[in-house]
Design a protein around this motif. Structure first.
Motif, PDB file in Angstrom:
ATOM      1  N   GLN A  29     -14.235  10.602   0.280  1.00  0.00           N
ATOM      2  CA  GLN A  29     -12.847  10.259   0.612  1.00  0.00           C
ATOM      3  C   GLN A  29     -12.718   8.764   0.899  1.00  0.00           C
ATOM      4  OE1 GLN A  29     -10.999  11.287   4.456  1.00  0.00           O
ATOM      5  NE2 GLN A  29      -9.511  12.476   3.290  1.00  0.00           N
ATOM      6  N   ALA A  30     -13.694   8.194   1.615  1.00  0.00           N
ATOM      7  CA  ALA A  30     -13.674   6.755   1.871  1.00  0.00           C
ATOM      8  C   ALA A  30     -13.790   5.973   0.573  1.00  0.00           C
ATOM      9  CB  ALA A  30     -14.805   6.382   2.831  1.00  0.00           C
ATOM     10  N   LEU A  31     -14.631   6.432  -0.347  1.00  0.00           N
ATOM     11  CA  LEU A  31     -14.767   5.767  -1.638  1.00  0.00           C
ATOM     12  C   LEU A  31     -13.468   5.845  -2.428  1.00  0.00           C
ATOM     13  CD1 LEU A  31     -16.373   4.404  -3.884  1.00  0.00           C
ATOM     14  CD2 LEU A  31     -17.245   6.654  -4.548  1.00  0.00           C
ATOM     15  N   ALA A  32     -12.798   6.999  -2.402  1.00  0.00           N
ATOM     16  CA  ALA A  32     -11.529   7.140  -3.111  1.00  0.00           C
ATOM     17  C   ALA A  32     -10.469   6.198  -2.531  1.00  0.00           C
ATOM     18  CB  ALA A  32     -11.046   8.586  -3.036  1.00  0.00           C
ATOM     19  N   ALA A  33     -10.459   6.013  -1.208  1.00  0.00           N
ATOM     20  CA  ALA A  33      -9.504   5.095  -0.589  1.00  0.00           C
ATOM     21  C   ALA A  33      -9.761   3.657  -1.025  1.00  0.00           C
ATOM     22  CB  ALA A  33      -9.588   5.219   0.925  1.00  0.00           C
ATOM     23  N   ARG A  63       1.721  12.564   2.603  1.00  0.00           N
ATOM     24  CA  ARG A  63       1.643  11.739   3.805  1.00  0.00           C
ATOM     25  C   ARG A  63       0.265  11.804   4.434  1.00  0.00           C
ATOM     26  NH1 ARG A  63       7.413  12.906   6.964  1.00  0.00           N
ATOM     27  NH2 ARG A  63       8.784  12.067   5.324  1.00  0.00           N
ATOM     28  N   ARG A  64      -0.346  12.965   4.387  1.00  0.00           N
ATOM     29  CA  ARG A  64      -1.687  13.101   4.977  1.00  0.00           C
ATOM     30  C   ARG A  64      -2.698  12.263   4.201  1.00  0.00           C
ATOM     31  NH1 ARG A  64      -3.116  19.280   5.879  1.00  0.00           N
ATOM     32  NH2 ARG A  64      -4.809  18.280   7.024  1.00  0.00           N
ATOM     33  N   THR A  65      -2.570  12.231   2.860  1.00  0.00           N
ATOM     34  CA  THR A  65      -3.477  11.412   2.057  1.00  0.00           C
ATOM     35  C   THR A  65      -3.250   9.933   2.322  1.00  0.00           C
ATOM     36  OG1 THR A  65      -3.513  13.116   0.337  1.00  0.00           O
ATOM     37  CG2 THR A  65      -4.251  10.914  -0.284  1.00  0.00           C
ATOM     38  N   GLN A  66      -1.993   9.514   2.412  1.00  0.00           N
ATOM     39  CA  GLN A  66      -1.700   8.118   2.711  1.00  0.00           C
ATOM     40  C   GLN A  66      -2.280   7.708   4.063  1.00  0.00           C
ATOM     41  OE1 GLN A  66       2.377   6.885   2.172  1.00  0.00           O
ATOM     42  NE2 GLN A  66       2.724   8.352   0.537  1.00  0.00           N
ATOM     43  N   LYS A  67      -2.100   8.570   5.056  1.00  0.00           N
ATOM     44  CA  LYS A  67      -2.612   8.256   6.391  1.00  0.00           C
ATOM     45  C   LYS A  67      -4.135   8.182   6.393  1.00  0.00           C
ATOM     46  CE  LYS A  67      -2.188   9.723  11.221  1.00  0.00           C
ATOM     47  NZ  LYS A  67      -1.601  10.727  12.150  1.00  0.00           N
ATOM     48  N   ALA A  68      -4.783   9.100   5.669  1.00  0.00           N
ATOM     49  CA  ALA A  68      -6.251   9.086   5.604  1.00  0.00           C
ATOM     50  C   ALA A  68      -6.753   7.834   4.891  1.00  0.00           C
ATOM     51  CB  ALA A  68      -6.749  10.338   4.897  1.00  0.00           C
ATOM     52  N   TYR A  69      -6.110   7.468   3.785  1.00  0.00           N
ATOM     53  CA  TYR A  69      -6.526   6.273   3.047  1.00  0.00           C
ATOM     54  C   TYR A  69      -6.315   5.011   3.876  1.00  0.00           C
ATOM     55  CZ  TYR A  69      -7.298   8.681  -1.414  1.00  0.00           C
ATOM     56  OH  TYR A  69      -7.803   9.483  -2.412  1.00  0.00           O
ATOM     57  N   GLN A  70      -5.190   4.918   4.595  1.00  0.00           N
ATOM     58  CA  GLN A  70      -4.953   3.767   5.452  1.00  0.00           C
ATOM     59  C   GLN A  70      -6.027   3.656   6.534  1.00  0.00           C
ATOM     60  OE1 GLN A  70      -1.007   3.883   7.058  1.00  0.00           O
ATOM     61  NE2 GLN A  70      -0.010   3.563   5.077  1.00  0.00           N
ATOM     62  N   GLY A  71      -6.426   4.793   7.080  1.00  0.00           N
ATOM     63  CA  GLY A  71      -7.476   4.765   8.093  1.00  0.00           C
ATOM     64  C   GLY A  71      -8.791   4.238   7.555  1.00  0.00           C
ATOM     65  N   PHE A  98       0.834  -1.200   0.000  1.00  0.00           N
ATOM     66  CA  PHE A  98       0.000   0.000   0.000  1.00  0.00           C
ATOM     67  C   PHE A  98       0.871   1.253   0.000  1.00  0.00           C
ATOM     68  CE2 PHE A  98      -2.513   3.350   1.840  1.00  0.00           C
ATOM     69  CZ  PHE A  98      -3.806   3.129   1.392  1.00  0.00           C
ATOM     70  N   ASP A  99       1.883   1.288   0.870  1.00  0.00           N
ATOM     71  CA  ASP A  99       2.761   2.461   0.967  1.00  0.00           C
ATOM     72  C   ASP A  99       3.569   2.661  -0.319  1.00  0.00           C
ATOM     73  OD1 ASP A  99       1.826   2.853   3.516  1.00  0.00           O
ATOM     74  OD2 ASP A  99       3.506   1.819   4.489  1.00  0.00           O
ATOM     75  N   GLU A 100       4.059   1.577  -0.899  1.00  0.00           N
ATOM     76  CA  GLU A 100       4.855   1.697  -2.120  1.00  0.00           C
ATOM     77  C   GLU A 100       4.001   2.210  -3.286  1.00  0.00           C
ATOM     78  OE1 GLU A 100       6.494  -2.118  -2.785  1.00  0.00           O
ATOM     79  OE2 GLU A 100       8.017  -1.960  -1.192  1.00  0.00           O
ATOM     80  N   ARG A 101       2.792   1.709  -3.403  1.00  0.00           N
ATOM     81  CA  ARG A 101       1.916   2.158  -4.496  1.00  0.00           C
ATOM     82  C   ARG A 101       1.499   3.607  -4.302  1.00  0.00           C
ATOM     83  NH1 ARG A 101       1.645   1.051  -9.666  1.00  0.00           N
ATOM     84  NH2 ARG A 101      -0.366   1.710 -10.538  1.00  0.00           N
ATOM     85  N   ALA A 102       1.230   4.004  -3.065  1.00  0.00           N
ATOM     86  CA  ALA A 102       0.869   5.397  -2.786  1.00  0.00           C
ATOM     87  C   ALA A 102       2.033   6.332  -3.073  1.00  0.00           C
ATOM     88  CB  ALA A 102       0.409   5.539  -1.341  1.00  0.00           C
ATOM     89  N   ALA A 103       3.265   5.872  -2.790  1.00  0.00           N
ATOM     90  CA  ALA A 103       4.434   6.700  -3.088  1.00  0.00           C
ATOM     91  C   ALA A 103       4.627   6.856  -4.597  1.00  0.00           C
ATOM     92  CB  ALA A 103       5.679   6.071  -2.457  1.00  0.00           C
ATOM     93  N   LEU A 104       4.353   5.802  -5.364  1.00  0.00           N
ATOM     94  CA  LEU A 104       4.463   5.900  -6.823  1.00  0.00           C
ATOM     95  C   LEU A 104       3.463   6.895  -7.392  1.00  0.00           C
ATOM     96  CD1 LEU A 104       5.004   2.154  -7.872  1.00  0.00           C
ATOM     97  CD2 LEU A 104       6.674   4.018  -7.944  1.00  0.00           C
ATOM     98  N   LYS A 105       2.293   6.981  -6.799  1.00  0.00           N
ATOM     99  CA  LYS A 105       1.287   7.941  -7.245  1.00  0.00           C
ATOM    100  C   LYS A 105       1.503   9.329  -6.642  1.00  0.00           C
ATOM    101  CE  LYS A 105      -2.928   6.677  -7.955  1.00  0.00           C
ATOM    102  NZ  LYS A 105      -2.968   6.605  -9.425  1.00  0.00           N
ATOM    103  N   ARG A 106       2.588   9.476  -5.850  1.00  0.00           N
ATOM    104  CA  ARG A 106       2.985  10.755  -5.283  1.00  0.00           C
ATOM    105  C   ARG A 106       1.900  11.344  -4.370  1.00  0.00           C
ATOM    106  NH1 ARG A 106       7.516  12.680  -7.555  1.00  0.00           N
ATOM    107  NH2 ARG A 106       7.070  14.784  -6.809  1.00  0.00           N
ATOM    108  N   TYR A 107       1.281  10.478  -3.575  1.00  0.00           N
ATOM    109  CA  TYR A 107       0.327  10.951  -2.587  1.00  0.00           C
ATOM    110  C   TYR A 107       1.083  11.572  -1.416  1.00  0.00           C
ATOM    111  CZ  TYR A 107      -3.557   8.455  -4.827  1.00  0.00           C
ATOM    112  OH  TYR A 107      -4.517   8.027  -5.708  1.00  0.00           O
TER     113      TYR A 107
END
Length: 218
Positions: free
Chosen positions: A119-123, A69-77, A58-67
């Protein structure tokens, strides 16, 4: 012993039956909401489903999409809440019905705003589309959260000056930049001296939304 006539017995039976059986079209009580807090506290089940491998991917794919940190944390939640809602089943075994049930639960029981549900749907779209390689179809049975129709509150120039006059010190300067340059709070907090160009009356905002630099007029 008192004997009742047949028609009186039938009448009494019909009355008791009508009391026990609700009329057609009446609203049935809604089922209780699933206790998400108790499910999220089940750390053992979380480690089995949302383990290091899935989290690392999850973290590697989010980094490739240049999200950010706040977006990554929100999506993980949101992914954690989604998996906890379905008793920590692996997301590969879940599909559109489970996604629809979770998002509808947020609107009906969680009473979340439309932006929160989006936001939940986007995650979840990121989880399935970018991580698991599964394209979710259009969720026809999804209960959408309602967007309130409200007019924005606009202050007059004199009211703005009165508000700014009550803010002391460094927060006053930040408030003036937020109001005058249309900056976000995090952008203002990360502003550097070398990004302020007094000759051209502009600011260079670094790593803005989407990790893109953009100029702003003072």
């Amino acid at each position: 012993m008192v004997l009742m006539k047949p028609h009186q017995t039938n009448r009494k039976t019909r009355q008791q039956t009508s009391r026990r059986t609700p009329p057609q079209g009446s609203r049935q009580p809604e089922p209780p909401a699933i206790p998400l807090a108790a499910a999220l506290a089940n750390t053992q089940a979380e480690r089995q489903t949302w383990g290091p491998e899935l989290r690392r991917a999850f973290d590697e794919r989010a980094a490739l999409k240049r999200y950010s940190r706040r977006t990554q944390k929100a999506y993980q939640g949101w992914v954690r809440r989604y998996l906890a809602f379905h008793d920590w089943r692996h997301p590969a075994g879940l599909g559109p019905p489970e996604v629809t049930a979770f998002l509808s639960h947020l609107a009906l029981h969680g009473k979340v705003a439309a932006s929160t549900q989006n936001q939940a749907l986007a995650a979840l779209l990121f989880l399935y589309g970018d991580l698991l390689g599964v394209d979710l179809p259009w969720l026809d049975e999804l209960t959408r959260a309602r967007r309130p129709h409200r007019l924005p509150t606009v202050l007059t120039p004199s009211e703005v000056r009165a508000v700014l006059a009550e803010i002391p010190g460094t927060p006053n300067l930040m408030a003036r930049l937020l109001y005058g340059a249309g900056m976000r709070l995090l952008e203002c907090a990360c502003l550097r001296v070398k990004d302020v160009h007094l000759e051209t009356q502009t600011l260079m905002i670094r790593q803005a939304k989407g990790r893109k630099d953009r100029p702003a007029v003072i």
